[in-house]
Design a protein around this motif. Structure first.
Motif, PDB file in Angstrom:
ATOM      1  N   LEU A 292       2.500  -1.435 -11.219  1.00  0.00           N
ATOM      2  CA  LEU A 292       2.958  -0.332 -12.083  1.00  0.00           C
ATOM      3  C   LEU A 292       1.823   0.625 -12.413  1.00  0.00           C
ATOM      4  CD1 LEU A 292       5.292  -2.292 -14.542  1.00  0.00           C
ATOM      5  CD2 LEU A 292       5.970  -0.694 -12.737  1.00  0.00           C
ATOM      6  N   SER A 295       1.065   2.752  -9.355  1.00  0.00           N
ATOM      7  CA  SER A 295       2.143   3.711  -9.145  1.00  0.00           C
ATOM      8  C   SER A 295       2.033   4.872 -10.133  1.00  0.00           C
ATOM      9  CB  SER A 295       3.500   3.029  -9.302  1.00  0.00           C
ATOM     10  OG  SER A 295       3.628   1.996  -8.351  1.00  0.00           O
ATOM     11  N   CYS A 296       1.698   4.565 -11.415  1.00  0.00           N
ATOM     12  CA  CYS A 296       1.561   5.615 -12.427  1.00  0.00           C
ATOM     13  C   CYS A 296       0.395   6.542 -12.093  1.00  0.00           C
ATOM     14  CB  CYS A 296       1.375   4.991 -13.797  1.00  0.00           C
ATOM     15  SG  CYS A 296       2.854   4.136 -14.419  1.00  0.00           S
TER      16      CYS A 296
END
Length: 299
Positions: A292, A295-296
């Protein structure tokens, strides 16, 4: 601990009439030890297990109240010995030849619950018997015999001095061992007639045989170990119950830590499984967090 010991030492009795299920059950970490068994009829049916036949038919057949099957004990040993629970349907076909056809019979079973892990110690007459358990564990007496058993003892061989080889046992041996050793980390007692009395004829050599287990117990107060607790009565207030909340919290935390340690030592495989599972779940959650985050940053 007190509840476990009371269940293990208790003599259980179960009964079932013909056509009913008999069910024997023991608490956790104990197994069934059959003491005695009876199948047949020695009391009239109006007192125990009424006849299943119609009243008109039952009056034509004289009820046999001196009827017993000699194979009932062996059958119960085959079905239930060394198991935690057993259940089966009671009928005359289970016990071989029916000695009293037409008479309704019943099964009576006497049994105890023996700990799965137990120790046995023997002391010859006039020798000292010592029992001990590891730290944080206490003695729980299961059975005690002082006298001379039919098979004798390998540790105390019988010397034939012209006396007949008969069986004789003290009736108070178990109660005395419970009084001396129950709930203690270690204890000692002499296998002598001074302690247990003499249940045999003079000159017969005797021995003391004790079966016990070491049970985990962490005392958190000064309550006597074997006193039953009346849960219907409200707890009495005392100065010890008025301690600060922080002290009570610390004692609770300590008790939880000790309980967790006891669980790990008694169940190493299960504890290892929980540990590996926790590590795997932690790794998966960490990997998801990293995915995550990457991805951010990309977005």
């Amino acid at each position: 601990f007190a509840g476990y010991i009371s269940q293990a030492l208790k003599n259980y009795t179960d009964r079932a009439c013909d056509g009913e299920y008999v069910s024997l059950r023991c608490p956790h970490r104990t197994t069934i030890s059959i003491q005695s068994s009876f199948y047949g009829r020695i009391v009239p049916s109006h007192q125990l297990c009424p006849s299943r036949y119609p009243h008109s038919y039952a009056t034509l057949i004289k009820e046999d109240v001196a009827c017993s099957v000699g194979t009932s004990l062996q059958k119960m040993l085959d079905e239930c010995q060394d198991r935690r629970s057993c259940q089966f349907l009671v009928n005359s076909r289970l016990f071989g030849m029916d000695p009293c056809p037409g008479t309704g019979k019943y099964l009576l079973v006497w049994y105890k619950c023996r700990p799965n892990e137990y120790k046995s110690k023997v002391a010859c007459e006039d020798d000292k018997l010592r029992l001990s358990c590891k730290k944080s564990m206490v003695i729980a007496i299961y059975s005690a015999i002082f006298g001379r058993t039919q098979g004798g003892s390998l540790e105390c061989p019988y010397q034939n001095l012209g006396m007949p080889m008969i069986e004789c046992q003290s009736a108070t041996a178990l109660q005395l061992m419970i009084k001396r050793c129950h709930g203690k980390r270690s204890c000692s007692i002499y296998a002598s007639t001074y302690e247990f009395g003499d249940p045999c004829y003079p000159g017969i050599q005797k021995h003391l045989n004790v079966i016990y287990t070491c049970a985990t117990f962490y005392p958190v107060d000064n309550t006597p170990l074997l006193l039953p607790v009346d849960e219907t009565q409200p707890p009495a207030l005392s100065s010890s119950s008025m301690e600060p909340v922080g002290v009570g919290t610390e004692m609770a935390l300590l008790s939880n830590i000790l309980a967790a340690y006891a669980f790990i030592t008694e169940n190493p495989e299960r504890a290892a499984l929980y540990f590996v599972s926790g590590v795997c779940i932690g790794l998966v959650l960490t990997l998801l967090a990293l995915v995550l985050r990457v991805s951010c940053r990309t977005d």
